[in-house]
Scaffold this motif. Structure first.
Motif, PDB file in Angstrom:
ATOM      1  N   LEU A 193      -7.589 -12.375   0.753  1.00 43.94           N
ATOM      2  CA  LEU A 193      -8.076 -11.008   0.557  1.00 43.94           C
ATOM      3  C   LEU A 193      -7.528 -10.161   1.699  1.00 43.94           C
ATOM      4  CD1 LEU A 193     -11.633 -10.092  -0.624  1.00 43.94           C
ATOM      5  CD2 LEU A 193     -10.364  -8.618   0.911  1.00 43.94           C
ATOM      6  N   SER A 194      -6.849  -9.078   1.342  1.00 49.26           N
ATOM      7  CA  SER A 194      -6.182  -8.253   2.350  1.00 49.26           C
ATOM      8  C   SER A 194      -6.460  -6.778   2.106  1.00 49.26           C
ATOM      9  CB  SER A 194      -4.668  -8.496   2.324  1.00 49.26           C
ATOM     10  OG  SER A 194      -4.367  -9.870   2.481  1.00 49.26           O
ATOM     11  N   VAL A 195      -6.473  -6.024   3.202  1.00 47.52           N
ATOM     12  CA  VAL A 195      -6.712  -4.578   3.140  1.00 47.52           C
ATOM     13  C   VAL A 195      -5.623  -3.858   3.922  1.00 47.52           C
ATOM     14  CG1 VAL A 195      -8.260  -2.701   3.813  1.00 47.52           C
ATOM     15  CG2 VAL A 195      -9.211  -4.818   2.910  1.00 47.52           C
ATOM     16  N   SER A 196      -5.169  -2.741   3.386  1.00 47.43           N
ATOM     17  CA  SER A 196      -4.246  -1.876   4.116  1.00 47.43           C
ATOM     18  C   SER A 196      -4.626  -0.429   3.840  1.00 47.43           C
ATOM     19  CB  SER A 196      -2.800  -2.132   3.701  1.00 47.43           C
ATOM     20  OG  SER A 196      -1.914  -1.364   4.501  1.00 47.43           O
ATOM     21  N   ILE A 197      -4.271   0.437   4.779  1.00 41.62           N
ATOM     22  CA  ILE A 197      -4.690   1.837   4.703  1.00 41.62           C
ATOM     23  C   ILE A 197      -3.487   2.753   4.888  1.00 41.62           C
ATOM     24  CG2 ILE A 197      -6.149   3.608   5.761  1.00 41.62           C
ATOM     25  CD1 ILE A 197      -7.848   1.194   6.870  1.00 41.62           C
ATOM     26  N   VAL A 198      -3.382   3.756   4.037  1.00 41.58           N
ATOM     27  CA  VAL A 198      -2.386   4.813   4.178  1.00 41.58           C
ATOM     28  C   VAL A 198      -3.135   6.122   4.422  1.00 41.58           C
ATOM     29  CG1 VAL A 198      -0.557   6.132   3.036  1.00 41.58           C
ATOM     30  CG2 VAL A 198      -0.705   3.649   2.706  1.00 41.58           C
ATOM     31  N   ALA A 208       0.829  -1.207   0.000  1.00 42.47           N
ATOM     32  CA  ALA A 208       0.000   0.000   0.000  1.00 42.47           C
ATOM     33  C   ALA A 208       0.862   1.255   0.000  1.00 42.47           C
ATOM     34  CB  ALA A 208      -0.922   0.001   1.222  1.00 42.47           C
ATOM     35  N   LEU A 209       1.929   1.237   0.794  1.00 47.64           N
ATOM     36  CA  LEU A 209       2.826   2.394   0.847  1.00 47.64           C
ATOM     37  C   LEU A 209       3.460   2.651  -0.514  1.00 47.64           C
ATOM     38  CD1 LEU A 209       4.227   4.526   2.668  1.00 47.64           C
ATOM     39  CD2 LEU A 209       6.059   2.843   3.004  1.00 47.64           C
ATOM     40  N   ALA A 210       3.926   1.588  -1.172  1.00 47.92           N
ATOM     41  CA  ALA A 210       4.544   1.752  -2.485  1.00 47.92           C
ATOM     42  C   ALA A 210       3.548   2.293  -3.505  1.00 47.92           C
ATOM     43  CB  ALA A 210       5.115   0.414  -2.969  1.00 47.92           C
ATOM     44  N   GLU A 211       2.323   1.787  -3.476  1.00 47.38           N
ATOM     45  CA  GLU A 211       1.306   2.285  -4.411  1.00 47.38           C
ATOM     46  C   GLU A 211       0.994   3.749  -4.137  1.00 47.38           C
ATOM     47  OE1 GLU A 211      -0.021   1.068  -7.041  1.00 47.38           O
ATOM     48  OE2 GLU A 211       0.229  -1.107  -6.965  1.00 47.38           O
ATOM     49  N   GLU A 257       5.122  -6.427  -7.877  1.00 46.50           N
ATOM     50  CA  GLU A 257       6.341  -5.766  -7.433  1.00 46.50           C
ATOM     51  C   GLU A 257       6.126  -4.847  -6.238  1.00 46.50           C
ATOM     52  OE1 GLU A 257       5.440  -5.389 -10.795  1.00 46.50           O
ATOM     53  OE2 GLU A 257       6.618  -7.116 -11.433  1.00 46.50           O
ATOM     54  N   ALA A 258       4.847  -4.540  -5.925  1.00 49.67           N
ATOM     55  CA  ALA A 258       4.569  -3.537  -4.896  1.00 49.67           C
ATOM     56  C   ALA A 258       5.207  -3.886  -3.560  1.00 49.67           C
ATOM     57  CB  ALA A 258       3.057  -3.360  -4.742  1.00 49.67           C
ATOM     58  N   VAL A 259       5.166  -5.150  -3.171  1.00 46.50           N
ATOM     59  CA  VAL A 259       5.663  -5.531  -1.847  1.00 46.50           C
ATOM     60  C   VAL A 259       7.171  -5.327  -1.728  1.00 46.50           C
ATOM     61  CG1 VAL A 259       5.905  -7.392  -0.177  1.00 46.50           C
ATOM     62  CG2 VAL A 259       3.788  -7.172  -1.489  1.00 46.50           C
ATOM     63  N   VAL A 260       7.930  -5.851  -2.687  1.00 47.57           N
ATOM     64  CA  VAL A 260       9.388  -5.748  -2.583  1.00 47.57           C
ATOM     65  C   VAL A 260       9.853  -4.300  -2.753  1.00 47.57           C
ATOM     66  CG1 VAL A 260       9.970  -6.177  -5.009  1.00 47.57           C
ATOM     67  CG2 VAL A 260      11.529  -6.937  -3.207  1.00 47.57           C
ATOM     68  N   LEU A 261       9.157  -3.523  -3.582  1.00 52.33           N
ATOM     69  CA  LEU A 261       9.487  -2.107  -3.705  1.00 52.33           C
ATOM     70  C   LEU A 261       9.159  -1.364  -2.410  1.00 52.33           C
ATOM     71  CD1 LEU A 261       8.233  -1.331  -7.337  1.00 52.33           C
ATOM     72  CD2 LEU A 261      10.581  -1.724  -6.576  1.00 52.33           C
ATOM     73  N   GLY A 262       8.042  -1.750  -1.786  1.00 53.64           N
ATOM     74  CA  GLY A 262       7.712  -1.147  -0.503  1.00 53.64           C
ATOM     75  C   GLY A 262       8.723  -1.487   0.565  1.00 53.64           C
ATOM     76  N   ALA A 263       9.275  -2.706   0.509  1.00 52.82           N
ATOM     77  CA  ALA A 263      10.263  -3.123   1.502  1.00 52.82           C
ATOM     78  C   ALA A 263      11.541  -2.303   1.392  1.00 52.82           C
ATOM     79  CB  ALA A 263      10.568  -4.612   1.338  1.00 52.82           C
ATOM     80  N   VAL A 264      12.059  -2.132   0.171  1.00 54.08           N
ATOM     81  CA  VAL A 264      13.302  -1.363   0.025  1.00 54.08           C
ATOM     82  C   VAL A 264      13.051   0.116   0.302  1.00 54.08           C
ATOM     83  CG1 VAL A 264      13.159  -0.892  -2.462  1.00 54.08           C
ATOM     84  CG2 VAL A 264      15.390  -1.112  -1.376  1.00 54.08           C
ATOM     85  N   GLY A 265      11.890   0.622  -0.105  1.00 52.21           N
ATOM     86  CA  GLY A 265      11.565   2.020   0.190  1.00 52.21           C
ATOM     87  C   GLY A 265      11.432   2.265   1.678  1.00 52.21           C
ATOM     88  N   ASN A 266      10.877   1.291   2.397  1.00 55.78           N
ATOM     89  CA  ASN A 266      10.744   1.415   3.847  1.00 55.78           C
ATOM     90  C   ASN A 266      12.106   1.461   4.524  1.00 55.78           C
ATOM     91  OD1 ASN A 266       9.163   1.444   6.302  1.00 55.78           O
ATOM     92  ND2 ASN A 266       9.714  -0.707   6.602  1.00 55.78           N
ATOM     93  N   ALA A 267      13.073   0.724   3.986  1.00 58.76           N
ATOM     94  CA  ALA A 267      14.427   0.772   4.540  1.00 58.76           C
ATOM     95  C   ALA A 267      15.032   2.160   4.357  1.00 58.76           C
ATOM     96  CB  ALA A 267      15.305  -0.285   3.867  1.00 58.76           C
ATOM     97  N   PHE A 268      14.846   2.750   3.175  1.00 60.56           N
ATOM     98  CA  PHE A 268      15.321   4.125   2.951  1.00 60.56           C
ATOM     99  C   PHE A 268      14.648   5.085   3.928  1.00 60.56           C
ATOM    100  CE2 PHE A 268      16.777   2.730  -1.328  1.00 60.56           C
ATOM    101  CZ  PHE A 268      18.007   3.388  -1.378  1.00 60.56           C
TER     102      PHE A 268
END
Length: 374
Positions: free
Chosen positions: A209-214, A185-188, A337-348
């Motif tokens: 089925l999963s939900v997340s909120i930003v 969700a963060l990456a999107e 790709e959203a999850v792995v991009l969110g993971a590296v972005g979260n590290a930054f």
């Protein structure tokens, strides 16, 4: 004084990072609004820190050759890892956020597999992991702020582990761990279909089925890190075909196959999707009325959703709402790709000061999103 100096460092480093090529002191001065003596002093600090490199002086034109400097983006590396029940994906980016390595493995998920994936990705691309500065990890489950995996139906063998500490010891670097759907969700929101919106609801439909909120550009975690964990309600089943969180489809084996068949005109698949959307619409409407987001990003398992899922989903949710105001529903731009991009972005995001040695340097999300992942 230190605050001003730090701000000047950020300004010069950001200018060089965005320029993507060597720039002279005069150009940097004009671009940042800082005086030439200030730029000289800042560049000396950044060169000493290894973040900037002087290049060969330009010999074009009369007079003394101008000194030029470039952002040493290859000086450091940041990794992101998506560990799930079917295996692992790892991405490595340089300091500019560009992807420089990637690997994907279908193996039994363990914490050791995280380290193995990072090393394999580096080895395949000839990278020196001595330059690794931070790691982001995405896991399915409820994760505490310290990286402790409190609960997970998808990875029961890892429940109870201090994942951040274990992986940090394996790799010798700081590790940020968070929930996979929340990071997607963060990456999107940052660089995907939700870009430009502060409040985003992310809905993923696949094996489960999963939900997340930003909200306000930040993942909504909640007091107990349970925000969005609707499946944690006792006895709650999204649909009749849900079994311990897993979606069991009738017309085809997987959700992706059902959607593909529906897109190709399969009447049974189309009917199953319509029934599915009608069953989940009430829960989605409740989330929308609680959060009132600006946009809903939906990932349904297809590379491009031509409306096979979005149309019946929007229609079903509209039937649940009294007021005409509602957010647009849009297809995920980042897909799997959203999850792995969110993971590296979260590290930054989490370790920016450690990564750059400069306080408040912005995370390079715009570069991360353009990484070409197979």
């Amino acid at each position: 004084m230190d605050t001003v100096r730090g701000a000047n460092q950020v300004a010069c480093l950001r200018f060089l990072a965005d320029a993507d090529e060597a720039q002279t002191v005069g150009v940097i001065s004009a671009g940042t609004g800082l005086s030439r003596p200030t730029v000289h002093a800042v560049l000396d600090d950044l060169v000493e820190a290894g973040l900037v490199e002087p290049t060969e002086p330009s010999t074009a034109g009369p007079g003394r050759p101008a000194r030029a400097f470039r952002f040493a983006r290859e000086a450091g590396l940041v990794a992101g890892v998506d560990l799930g029940p079917r295996g692992v994906r790892a991405i490595i980016c340089d300091l500019s956020g560009r992807r420089v390595a990637y690997t994907e493995l279908k193996q039994e998920p363990t914490t050791e597999l995280i380290r193995h994936a990072v090393h394999l990705a580096a080895d395949e691309s000839g990278l020196d992991l001595e330059r690794l500065r931070a790691v982001g990890v995405a896991l399915p489950g409820v994760i505490e702020t310290n990286g402790y995996l409190r609960a997970s139906l998808a990875l029961p063998g890892l429940v109870g582990l201090q994942t951040a500490d274990v992986v940090g010891q394996d790799l010798g670097k700081p590790v940020a761990v968070d929930n996979d759907i929340k990071l997607a969700a963060l990456a999107e929101q940052r660089v995907g279909a939700g870009r430009g919106y502060s409040d985003v609801v992310y809905l993923q439909i696949g094996q489960r089925l999963s939900v997340s909120i930003v909200l306000n550009g930040v993942i909504r975690q909640g007091r107990h890190r349970l925000a969005g964990e609707l499946g944690a309600q006792r006895g709650m089943r999204w649909t009749r075909n849900a079994r311990r969180g897993q979606l069991i489809w009738a017309s085809h084996p997987t959700g992706e196959e059902v959607l593909t068949a529906a897109a190709q005109g399969d009447a049974a698949a189309q009917q199953e999707i319509e029934d599915f959307c009608a069953q989940i619409a009430g829960r989605i409407a409740t989330v929308l009325l609680t959060v009132d987001p600006e946009v809903v990003v939906v990932r349904g398992g297809l590379a491009q959703d031509s409306g096979v899922l979005l149309r019946p989903l929007v229609a079903a949710v509209e039937n649940e709402l009294v007021f005409p105001e509602r957010p647009p529903f849009v297809a995920s731009a980042l897909g799997r790709e959203a999850v792995v991009l969110g993971a590296v972005g979260n590290a930054f995001d989490r370790f920016g000061s450690d990564i750059y040695g400069v306080k408040d340097f912005p995370s390079p999300w715009h570069r991360i999103s353009t990484a070409s992942i197979p």
